[in-house]
Design an enzyme around this catalytic site. Structure first.
Site, PDB file in Angstrom:
ATOM      1  N   CYS A 129       0.646  -1.032   0.507  1.00  0.00           N
ATOM      2  CA  CYS A 129       0.223   0.083   0.403  1.00  0.00           C
ATOM      3  C   CYS A 129       0.650   1.523   0.177  1.00  0.00           C
ATOM      4  O   CYS A 129       0.959   2.076  -0.045  1.00  0.00           O
ATOM      5  CB  CYS A 129      -0.902   0.126   1.077  1.00  0.00           C
ATOM      6  SG  CYS A 129      -1.594  -1.568   2.121  1.00  0.00           S
TER       7      CYS A 129
ATOM      8  N   HIS B 292      -9.059   3.675  -1.124  1.00  0.00           N
ATOM      9  CA  HIS B 292      -7.847   3.297  -0.861  1.00  0.00           C
ATOM     10  C   HIS B 292      -7.103   2.764  -2.510  1.00  0.00           C
ATOM     11  O   HIS B 292      -6.843   1.370  -1.825  1.00  0.00           O
ATOM     12  CB  HIS B 292      -7.470   2.333   0.441  1.00  0.00           C
ATOM     13  CG  HIS B 292      -6.535   1.992   0.034  1.00  0.00           C
ATOM     14  ND1 HIS B 292      -5.402   2.272  -0.303  1.00  0.00           N
ATOM     15  CD2 HIS B 292      -5.761   1.406   1.166  1.00  0.00           C
ATOM     16  CE1 HIS B 292      -3.635   1.901   0.688  1.00  0.00           C
ATOM     17  NE2 HIS B 292      -4.115   0.890   1.137  1.00  0.00           N
TER      18      HIS B 292
END
Lengths: 396, 177
Positions: free
Chosen positions: A83, A337
């Site tokens: 991420c 996200h």
């Protein structure tokens, strides 16, 4: 090393983008960033593309994006730090410019998570830790990793699930003011508390969504930046660190050691005393993949002491006008996200905040001209902290 | 969470619909179930099943089958490795020894997985826990407990070897001590 600045930013709508391919989505962010910088593809010397993939069909996204975007035969690579891939792309592009290998470099983040059904995305995200010793035998999920931190934190410091919920409420509030956010609806503490458990003690509204999106930044050398813009946003310091693949090999579950190390490095490079960070920074973009992650970030980044992060959330001190405004774009929680795009999206937001280009209700007061981005890969497996400033470094 | 069978049926029904539409139009293009955007349904399915080498830590798995749990240890640096590994990056050697784990520990943290990955959808909600063993290293595994209210951070736990059913492989679980 020379100095380098962000001179152009681009950001697509985040959400389920089944209307666009990965390359189309990336191009829309790139086009906006090139136009914002006032340059063309021919001016770009190097490209770094952040994409985690697996859920999307194209295995070589970097070269696909280059071709589609008319970037010609310029050098390119794809980077992956889970991420935090987006910040890894920015660091690689920054290094290319600061080392004078490139005059202008482009960092692109793009993710198409909804090319696979939600079930497959959940499956792949769960594998994003240690595959064999965590997923294969014990079925970890991404929320479960952070739930292990949440349980330990709540137990140690007496935080309540309502305190975690306060983070979600704040970030959805700012998401409601951000037209590019995946979720633009305000929610209440009750909405969070009554949502179903995903991985106890984390509930649906404690979790960031599965999102598609792209973002891009143009990074230029000092000479080039001065030619292109009156308001270059200088990259003043990037800190990077990591932690063990196996969660069980960590000493405690009360904070992310990688964030602490990355933050220390970034503050040192930017000449900021960590104990004064909240007074020097006008805003922060922190990695709130789950509500607990934002609370840990308050402490790991030195905004407050150990065990004090949940009170910051409870008392609303990270809204605009509080101790330090955090995630005025809605954060990962409400903005969405899209894994590989997230770090680049944070950079875009930091730049727009420093240039004071946001709608007033979510525009931070820019007094010192400093913004911080905090981007975590996995469960603190990778950490990047970057400090952006309107003020040029005093020495290179 | 839906059962695995139900999910499989939903997918099969949907693919059948795609096939019907394709017969008519000659294209695998259907409306996206959520957004109605036209999407091309990939006609090349990718199935993955990995082959993972265990040769150098085979003793760990042989131990499991005998009901024993082993950790590797570097005698030169006095470092435990769990999960077990055959190389010690601290001493640059592979002169590790195999120690049987005491099995006694204290619970550091835990969670209950309510929304499970598809490949675990046939299991009921499971507890994942991390415990610090008396030797000083940590172990992450499922925790078997009949009543969730009996679990708390700091409690004494012990490690046991059991078969994971219905898959049928030997693995380790934490239990209240």
């Amino acid at each position: 090393m020379g100095t380098a600045a962000v001179v152009g930013v681009g950001h697509t709508q985040f959400g389920q983008r089944s209307d666009m391919t990965l390359a189309e989505l990336a191009w829309h962010a790139i086009k906006e960033a090139l136009q914002d910088a006032g340059i063309t593809q021919r001016d770009v010397d190097y490209v770094v593309t952040s994409n985690v993939g697996g859920w999307s069909s194209e295995p070589l996204p970097a070269i696909l994006v280059n071709e589609y975007s008319g970037l010609g035969d310029v050098g390119v690579m794809r980077v992956e730090a889970a991420c935090a891939s987006g910040s890894a792309a920015i660091r690689a592009a920054y290094n290319a410019v600061a080392s004078r290998e490139a005059e202008i470099a482009l960092a692109v983040g793009v993710e198409k998570m909804t090319e696979s059904p939600t079930l497959q995305a959940v499956e792949l995200l769960g594998r994003a830790g240690n595959f064999f010793w965590e997923f294969e035998q014990f079925g970890l999920t991404f929320p479960a990793y952070y739930a292990l931190y949440a349980t330990a934190y709540i137990n140690q410091y007496g935080a309540k699930e309502e305190d975690l919920a306060a983070v979600a409420v704040k970030n959805h509030f700012y998401g409601s003011l951000n037209s590019l956010a995946h979720f633009q609806k305000k929610i209440s503490i009750e909405d969070v508390m009554s949502s179903r458990y995903i991985a106890w003690p984390l509930k649906l509204y404690d979790c960031s969504p599965i999102t598609d999106g792209a973002a891009a930044v143009v990074i230029a050398s000092e000479d080039m930046a001065r030619k292109l813009t009156d308001t270059p946003v200088w990259i003043r310091g990037i800190g990077v660190a990591s932690d063990t693949s196996n969660l069980s090999r960590r000493q405690n579950f009360l904070g992310l050691a990688s964030t602490v190390k990355a933050a220390d490095e970034a503050y040192r490079k930017a000449g900021i005393d960590k104990t004064e960070a909240v007074r020097r920074l006008d805003l922060a973009e922190v990695h709130d993949c789950f509500t607990i992650a934002e609370i840990l970030a308050y402490e790991d980044l030195g905004f407050v002491g150990r065990g004090e992060g949940y009170a910051l959330a409870r008392e609303g001190e990270t809204y605009k006008g509080g101790l330090i405004p955090v995630n005025l774009d809605g954060g990962l929680k409400a903005k969405g996200h899209p894994i590989g795009a997230t770090g680049v999206s944070m950079a875009v937001e930091a730049v727009k905040q420093l240039r004071q280009q946001n709608a007033k209700a979510r525009q931070a007061d820019i007094k010192n001209g400093y913004a911080l981005t905090h981007n975590v890969g996995g469960t603190g497996h990778y950490a990047y902290v970057t400090i952006y400033s309107l003020n040029r470094p005093t020495q290179s | 969470m839906e059962s695995k069978e139900k999910i499989e049926k939903m997918v099969a029904d949907w693919l059948k619909m795609v096939e019907e539409l394709m017969k008519e139009s000659g294209l695998p293009i259907v409306p996206d179930p959520k957004t109605s955007d036209p999407v091309w349904v990939d006609v090349r399915e990718l199935r993955l099943r990995y082959l993972i080498p265990v040769k150098r830590i085979r003793k760990f798995f042989e131990g499991l089958a005998e009901g024993k749990l082993y950790v590797t240890k570097c005698p030169a640096k006095n470092i435990y490795y769990f999960p077990p590994q055959a190389d010690c990056p601290a001493c640059m050697d592979e002169n590790i020894v195999w120690d049987e784990i005491s099995g006694n520990g204290k619970l550091l943290t835990y969670t209950v997985v309510n929304v499970k990955p598809y490949s675990f959808a046939h299991h009921s909600n499971y507890v994942i826990a991390i415990a610090r063993m008396s030797e000083g290293f940590n172990i992450l595994s499922w925790m078997s407990v009949d009543d969730l209210s009996k679990i708390h951070v700091g409690m004494d736990v012990k490690l046991v070897v059991k078969r994971r059913e219905p898959e049928g492989f030997f693995t380790y679980y934490l239990e209240p001590a």
